[in-house]
Design an enzyme around this catalytic site. Structure first.
Site, PDB file in Angstrom:
ATOM      1  N   GLU A 115       0.832  -1.198   0.000  1.00  0.00           N
ATOM      2  CA  GLU A 115       0.000   0.000   0.000  1.00  0.00           C
ATOM      3  C   GLU A 115       0.872   1.256   0.000  1.00  0.00           C
ATOM      4  OE1 GLU A 115      -2.575  -3.318   1.006  1.00  0.00           O
ATOM      5  OE2 GLU A 115      -0.574  -2.774   1.691  1.00  0.00           O
ATOM      6  N   ASP A 129       1.631  12.999 -15.017  1.00  0.00           N
ATOM      7  CA  ASP A 129       0.459  13.267 -15.858  1.00  0.00           C
ATOM      8  C   ASP A 129       0.111  14.755 -15.888  1.00  0.00           C
ATOM      9  OD1 ASP A 129      -1.992  12.630 -17.370  1.00  0.00           O
ATOM     10  OD2 ASP A 129      -2.990  13.216 -15.509  1.00  0.00           O
TER      11      ASP A 129
END
EC number: 4.6.1.17
Length: 160
Positions: A115, A129
């Site tokens: 995680e 991005d």
């Protein structure tokens, strides 16, 4: 651990999810880190809030937290866990490197290393991005588990 002792394989040598039914619930914590390198102008524009897609660090922080909670949907043999804490922080060198750190905590039967690693990876990909229009040459590097505590295997700290 010997090759034959790998826990994610059944008797037929096929993939399986490890059975954690009889394990005790303990507090487990993991810290992971990743660094994204970019042009100086890109980092300056991130800090100035001048990236067209919005507040890069705020979006990356939320993306990392969401990723920590969704890890079992991305990594096939990861157990779904109840995440009791997920935090993302950022530190830069003032020039071209931005380091992302995650801390993930649970009380459960299995650790949160994946995680924590997923959180920093997705946060870094989110930064890429949001900034790729001005800097396609960004590099995500040095993604690693910094530390983990709890569980049968105890404490691990990466060498500096």
């Amino acid at each position: 651990m010997e090759k034959d002792d790998l826990t994610h394989f059944n008797d037929e040598k096929r993939a399986k999810m490890v059975d954690v039914t009889s394990k005790s619930e303990t507090k487990r914590r993991a810290i992971a880190s990743a660094t994204i390198h970019m042009n100086e102008e890109t980092l300056a524009r991130i800090h100035a809030g001048k990236i067209a897609k919005g507040d890069v660090l705020a979006v990356a922080q939320v993306a990392g937290i969401m990723a920590a909670k969704k890890t079992s949907e991305l990594i096939p043999m990861c157990h779904p866990i109840m995440t009791t804490k997920a935090d993302i922080s950022f530190e830069d060198d003032g020039k071209t490197a931005l380091t992302i750190t995650s801390e993930v905590v649970t009380v459960g039967k299995t650790g949160v290393e994946m995680e924590a690693l997923t959180a920093v990876t997705i946060a870094a990909l989110t930064i890429y991005d949001m900034c790729k229009a001005m800097d396609k040459g960004m590099r995500i590097e040095k993604t690693y588990l910094v530390e983990k505590t709890g569980g049968k295997s105890g404490t691990f700290k990466a060498e500096a």
